[in-house]
Design an enzyme around this catalytic site. Structure first.
Site, PDB file in Angstrom:
ATOM      1  N   ASP A 159       2.888   7.389 -10.207  1.00 19.75           N
ATOM      2  CA  ASP A 159       2.451   6.855 -11.497  1.00 19.75           C
ATOM      3  C   ASP A 159       1.300   5.910 -11.202  1.00 19.75           C
ATOM      4  O   ASP A 159       1.491   4.719 -10.993  1.00 19.75           O
ATOM      5  CB  ASP A 159       3.602   6.135 -12.197  1.00 19.75           C
ATOM      6  N   ASP A 193       0.842  -1.182   0.000  1.00 22.44           N
ATOM      7  CA  ASP A 193       0.000   0.000   0.000  1.00 22.44           C
ATOM      8  C   ASP A 193       0.886   1.243   0.000  1.00 22.44           C
ATOM      9  O   ASP A 193       1.561   1.540   0.989  1.00 22.44           O
ATOM     10  CB  ASP A 193      -0.898  -0.023   1.243  1.00 22.44           C
ATOM     11  N   ALA A 194       0.883   1.988  -1.102  1.00 24.22           N
ATOM     12  CA  ALA A 194       1.766   3.154  -1.222  1.00 24.22           C
ATOM     13  C   ALA A 194       1.423   4.223  -0.187  1.00 24.22           C
ATOM     14  O   ALA A 194       2.321   4.864   0.382  1.00 24.22           O
ATOM     15  CB  ALA A 194       1.667   3.738  -2.626  1.00 24.22           C
TER      16      ALA A 194
END
Length: 211
Positions: free
Chosen positions: A44, A25-26
């Protein structure tokens, strides 16, 4: 698979001792980083689609968290959807305005480039934590960018140089005016979704409002 089948793309990046690849999970990963500890954040992401995994990563709360994680002089850049004359108002201009809300006393620049696989002029937005009078758009004209590229041994890039940079940051009049007039701000409570079909793109806002 990338290591094995596309070595010409990653050029050994996965094996660089400076690289740390985290699959997860960014948002949670960034939240766990100390404040003022990151120089560059590049997002991105998938477009902000209804039911998609990324719409929260285009909101003021996410951008404000990223700003806190950036070190002095740090920057954030995010893909921002199609930025053609016809489609820039779907998500490109709202993302631009949302970043301006999260980086209020600093500068935000929109830029575009043609992405052949999308058959379109694609948009990106860049925000500096500490602008300090820097005009990112003017770096190509002044020769500053070419000087930096040469200094870093990157003057022989196949695509990017000062002239290309100037073209990327020279938004056409229609897109510029749409950015200036944009008043939508994307939040978790009032997200903006882009739903696409083969023939058109429609933007839905919370509460059922459609444009």
């Amino acid at each position: 698979m990338c290591r094995e089948h596309t070595p010409f793309y990653h050029a050994g990046a996965y094996d660089d001792p400076r690289a740390k690849l985290i699959i997860g999970d960014a948002k949670a990963g960034l939240e766990s980083c100390p404040d003022a500890s990151i120089d560059v954040i590049i997002c991105d992401l998938s477009d902000p689609l209804d039911g998609g995994p990324c719409y929260q990563l285009y909101t003021t709360s996410f951008y404000e968290m990223c700003r806190a994680k950036l070190a002095p002089g740090g920057l954030l850049v995010t893909q921002s959807g199609c930025a053609s004359v016809r489609d820039c108002h779907h998500v490109f201009t709202p993302i631009h305005n949302t970043l301006k809300a999260a980086f209020p006393e600093n500068k935000v620049w929109g830029y575009t480039t043609c992405v052949p696989s999308f058959c379109s002029e694609w948009g990106f937005n860049l925000a500096l934590k500490d602008a300090d009078g820097t005009d990112v758009a003017a770096m190509g004209v002044a020769g500053e960018l070419d000087r930096r590229l040469k200094q870093r041994g990157l003057s022989e890039l196949s695509y990017y140089d000062g002239i290309t940079h100037t073209r990327m940051f020279s938004l056409n009049r229609t897109v510029r005016e749409r950015c200036e007039k944009e008043d939508r701000v994307m939040t978790v409570e009032n997200p903006l979704f882009m739903c696409t079909t083969e023939t058109h793109a429609t933007v839905f806002e919370a509460g059922g409002k459609k444009e």
